[in-house]
Design an enzyme around this catalytic site. Structure first.
Site, short mmCIF file in Angstrom:
data_model
loop_
_atom_site.label_atom_id
_atom_site.label_comp_id
_atom_site.label_asym_id
_atom_site.label_seq_id
_atom_site.Cartn_x
_atom_site.Cartn_y
_atom_site.Cartn_z
N CYS A 37 -12.60 47.22 117.81
CA CYS A 37 -13.90 47.41 117.16
C CYS A 37 -14.30 46.03 116.65
CB CYS A 37 -13.84 48.46 116.05
SG CYS A 37 -12.83 48.00 114.63
N TRP A 38 -15.40 45.95 115.97
CA TRP A 38 -15.90 44.63 115.58
C TRP A 38 -14.87 43.87 114.74
CZ3 TRP A 38 -18.86 41.23 117.41
CH2 TRP A 38 -19.39 40.20 116.64
#
Ligand SMILES: O=C(CO)[C@H](O)[C@H](O)COP(=O)(O)O
Length: 118
Positions: A37-38
């Site tokens: 994810c980010w």
């Protein structure tokens, strides 16, 4: 290779797709999973919520090698924000060439995780 999230026809939010990838490991359809994810934080949290999963957020090759060796990690979590393509290649090389330690203390740590999980 099994894909989840944006690469499959299913919910792509990190809690859903990262936990599903981790479930593939515990169900035995995959040996390992790579989640992202980010920040990498949610991906690792979601994977680690699945019993039997030892997910490691790795920001470099040394961390990945240590995760395989000392933590017998079965899920690699990656931060999309921090990880460039060359760095990812180093991390993946370390991850796939690594293996779990047979040291008694290391094995005891892993066994204890299973114990406190139940
Ligand atoms: O790092 C993350 C979670 O730990 C997510 O990538 C962040 O929350 C942004 O989510 P989205 O990409 O769905 O907007």
């Amino acid at each position: 290779m099994i894909t989840h999230g944006a690469l499959a026809d299913e919910r792509a939010d990190w809690a859903w797709c990262c936990s599903r990838a981790a479930q593939d490991v515990t169900s035995g359809v995959a040996d390992q999973a790579i989640v992202c994810c980010w920040t990498g934080t949610g991906a690792s949290i979601a994977a680690n919520k699945v019993p039997g999963i030892r997910a490691a957020l790795c920001v470099d090759a040394a961390t990945a090698a240590g995760a395989r060796r000392w933590n017998d990690a079965n899920v690699l979590a990656v931060s999309l924000r921090l990880t460039s393509a060359p760095l990812l290649e180093e991390i993946l090389d370390a991850w796939f060439s690594g293996g779990a330690s047979a040291d008694e203390t290391d094995l005891a740590n892993i066994a204890y995780l299973s114990e406190i999980e139940n």
